[in-house]
Design a protein around this motif. Structure first.
Motif, PDB file in Angstrom:
ATOM      1  N   CYS A  24      36.307  45.076  39.582  1.00  0.00           N
ATOM      2  CA  CYS A  24      37.455  45.481  39.733  1.00  0.00           C
ATOM      3  C   CYS A  24      37.671  47.278  40.017  1.00  0.00           C
ATOM      4  CB  CYS A  24      38.098  45.342  38.225  1.00  0.00           C
ATOM      5  SG  CYS A  24      37.938  43.751  37.561  1.00  0.00           S
ATOM      6  N   CYS A  27      36.123  50.226  37.388  1.00  0.00           N
ATOM      7  CA  CYS A  27      34.921  49.332  36.784  1.00  0.00           C
ATOM      8  C   CYS A  27      33.831  50.651  36.634  1.00  0.00           C
ATOM      9  CB  CYS A  27      34.561  48.199  37.364  1.00  0.00           C
ATOM     10  SG  CYS A  27      33.141  47.576  36.413  1.00  0.00           S
ATOM     11  N   CYS A 207      34.527  48.772  30.765  1.00  0.00           N
ATOM     12  CA  CYS A 207      34.989  47.441  31.373  1.00  0.00           C
ATOM     13  C   CYS A 207      36.572  47.811  31.433  1.00  0.00           C
ATOM     14  CB  CYS A 207      34.643  46.152  30.920  1.00  0.00           C
ATOM     15  SG  CYS A 207      35.771  44.819  31.205  1.00  0.00           S
TER      16      CYS A 207
HETATM   17  S1  SF4 Z   1      33.084  44.620  34.111  1.00  0.00           S
HETATM   18 FE1  SF4 Z   1      35.307  44.550  33.465  1.00  0.00          FE
HETATM   19  S2  SF4 Z   1      36.317  45.988  34.945  1.00  0.00           S
HETATM   20 FE2  SF4 Z   1      34.092  45.742  35.706  1.00  0.00          FE
HETATM   21  S3  SF4 Z   1      34.075  43.932  37.196  1.00  0.00           S
HETATM   22 FE3  SF4 Z   1      33.778  43.030  35.311  1.00  0.00          FE
HETATM   23  S4  SF4 Z   1      35.758  42.528  34.435  1.00  0.00           S
HETATM   24 FE4  SF4 Z   1      36.032  44.108  36.001  1.00  0.00          FE
END
Ligand code: SF4
Ligand SMILES: Cc1ncc(C[n+]2csc(CCOP(=O)(O)OP(=O)(O)O)c2C)c(N)n1
Length: 343
Positions: A24, A27, A207
């Motif tokens: 995302c 992140c 995250c």
């Molecule tokens: S850790 Fe969280 S922010 Fe990172 S890719 Fe996964 S869901 Fe998305």
């Protein structure tokens, strides 16, 4: 993979794969990937001798994004697969990429055995205190009371303290860094790589979709100064906006002193990463509290010990067996003393 003849000519670009990075936007994984790509040219190992092995999770997509060998393996088993790979080919430069769910839930067993065996690998644990890939269930590092997709009324579990676990499992290199401090992260990764034996690096990773801001006290300007102490070998444990606070040891009990209050840095605890008992105390700086007088969270190298790796022992044992019995003959061993052939 194209070979680049001389590893000294590598740049970070040589380690970028052609795969679209599918984390995302925002992140913390991006920052970790960038710092790893930056140190790989410095370590001077040919790309074809580097392997990234991951389990399952967002973090475990990592091997797609480096132009090296790699394996996106099975949940919780990156440590087991890496152990086997190192035993089969000790010369490879092996990195394990894992998440708090992958390493500490389903993979907890394999992690502790890799650590006590001291395989010469680098373990990067991306700790975001949540299961990211499966959309926000609590993980073994989520704090008590965490409201998540699977704990709508708050988690009842006491969280794992990953560094205490790593030390308890006889880890020989135990460190913590954070995605928002790229300089520190880079230095820690290089130190981990230079260690002979299992290097365990816990990396706080935001995250921003399912657990945004869980490390804000340790990353946000204006707050972190009172909650973070940077560990440097031979240096006193001081922190605070004006480095006006220090940590001392009263017996085995850590205490905060105000340096503006007649106390001096000389009275503080001097960091010695070879001291296992003090490292154990440092791992217990773990309860977060906004109250003045709370212990800060340490970042840096907690503990390092030189110890023979599993592969070193294995090599010695094989040599001793060869010296005693002569070189083995695999075909003879497989066919046994009374082989027969089907005509
Ligand atoms: S850790 Fe969280 S922010 Fe990172 S890719 Fe996964 S869901 Fe998305
Ligand atoms: C055997 C098995 N059990 C459960 C799952 C579901 N699963 C996939 S990833 C994951 C946890 C991921 O969390 P973490 O390791 O913290 O990684 P992140 O996604 O946060 O980077 C789980 C439970 C699975 N893929 N396989």
């Amino acid at each position: 993979m194209d070979k680049v003849a001389d590893p000294k000519s590598y740049t970070a670009k040589d380690f970028a794969s052609d795969q679209e990075v599918r984390w995302c936007p925002g992140c913390g994984d991006y920052s970790i990937l960038n710092q790893v790509k930056k140190i790989l040219p410095e370590i001077g190992v040919a790309r074809e001798n580097i392997v990234f092995i991951s389990g399952i999770g967002c973090s475990s997509r990592f091997p797609y994004y480096t132009e090296t060998y790699g394996m996106h393996s099975i949940h919780g088993r990156a440590t087991a697969i890496a152990s086997g790979l190192k035993a089969a080919n000790p010369k490879l430069d092996v990195w394990i990429i894992t998440g708090d769910g992958d390493a500490l839930s389903i993979g907890g067993n394999h992690l502790i055995h890799l650590l006590r065996r001291n395989f010469n690998v680098n373990i990067l644990l991306f700790n975001n205190e949540i299961y990211g890939l499966t959309k926000g269930q609590y993980s073994p590092t989520s704090p008590i009371g965490k409201i998540s997709a699977s704990t709508p009324q708050g988690s009842l579990d006491y969280p794992f303290n990953p560094l205490m676990l790593a030390l308890g499992a006889e880890g020989t290199f135990v460190a913590r860094s954070i995605d928002t401090n790229p300089t520190h992260l880079r230095e820690t990764l290089l130190q981990a790589h230079n260690h002979h034996g299992a290097s365990f690096v816990e990396i706080y990773q935001n995250c921003n979709v399912f657990n945004d801001g869980c490390f804000a006290p340790f990353s946000d300007k204006g707050i972190k100064e009172d909650h973070v102490v940077m560990l440097e070998e031979g240096k006193p444990l001081v922190f605070g906006a004006d480095l006006n606070k220090g940590v001392t040891l009263d017996g085995f009990k850590p205490k905060i002193i105000e340096l503006s209050n007649g106390h001096t840095p000389e009275e503080c605890w001097i960091h010695d990463p070879t001291d296992r008992i003090k490292a154990t105390i440092l791992t217990q700086f773990f309860e977060y509290s906004a109250e003045p007088g709370a212990l800060p969270r340490p970042f840096g190298l907690f503990y390092q010990e030189e110890r023979y790796s599993y592969e070193d022992h294995m090599e010695d044992q094989l040599k001793q067996a060869d010296d005693k019995n002569g070189a083995g003959d695999l075909d003879a061993l497989l066919s046994g003393p009374n082989p027969w052939q089907v005509a």
